[in-house]
Write a protein that holds these residues in place. Sequence first.
Motif, mmCIF file in Angstrom:
data_model
loop_
_atom_site.group_PDB
_atom_site.id
_atom_site.type_symbol
_atom_site.label_atom_id
_atom_site.label_comp_id
_atom_site.label_asym_id
_atom_site.label_seq_id
_atom_site.Cartn_x
_atom_site.Cartn_y
_atom_site.Cartn_z
ATOM 1 N N GLU A 1 0.816 -1.213 0.000
ATOM 2 C CA GLU A 1 0.000 0.000 0.000
ATOM 3 C C GLU A 1 0.853 1.269 0.000
ATOM 4 N N LYS B 1 0.797 4.087 -2.972
ATOM 5 C CA LYS B 1 0.552 5.517 -2.759
ATOM 6 C C LYS B 1 1.704 6.356 -3.306
ATOM 7 N N ARG C 1 -6.050 -0.493 -5.607
ATOM 8 C CA ARG C 1 -6.420 -0.208 -4.214
ATOM 9 C C ARG C 1 -7.696 -0.941 -3.832
#
Length: 145
Positions: free
Chosen positions: A78, A82, A141
């Motif tokens: 994650e 990002k 995501r």
Amino acid sequence: MTSGEADVAATQERRTRLISGPGMLLVWLYGVMVVGAVSRSAYQIATEFDRAPLAYTLSAVAGLVYGFITYTLVRGGETARKAALVCCAAELAGVVVVGTWTLVEPSAFPDATVWSDYGMGYLFIPVLLPLSALYWLRKARTVTR
């Protein structure tokens, strides 16, 4: 901690794969762009930097951005997703700004950059690649792997 809680924690710690399916194509294309932008800018900076320092520096910066995005896609997770989103947005902004700048004020760039004319010298891949990557990263995501 119960075994169920341990399983949940282990699942959350597992990195989200970003290089499955279309993500693998993105890694390959970004890898090609790294080689193209870095090798071109390194040669130009070493041999003719005084001719167009801004253009050659921007090409080197593009190569570094491509390299970081490639790394984050391969790394997965994650946090990497990002970071890649931020870099792809910055890349797209750079392509739009430099592409527009080269059309409005061509004399500012005596030689082309990777992002000149929205990446026309690279078959418009520099403008299409961040758009595709942003779409893929946003989709990644929501997908649980």
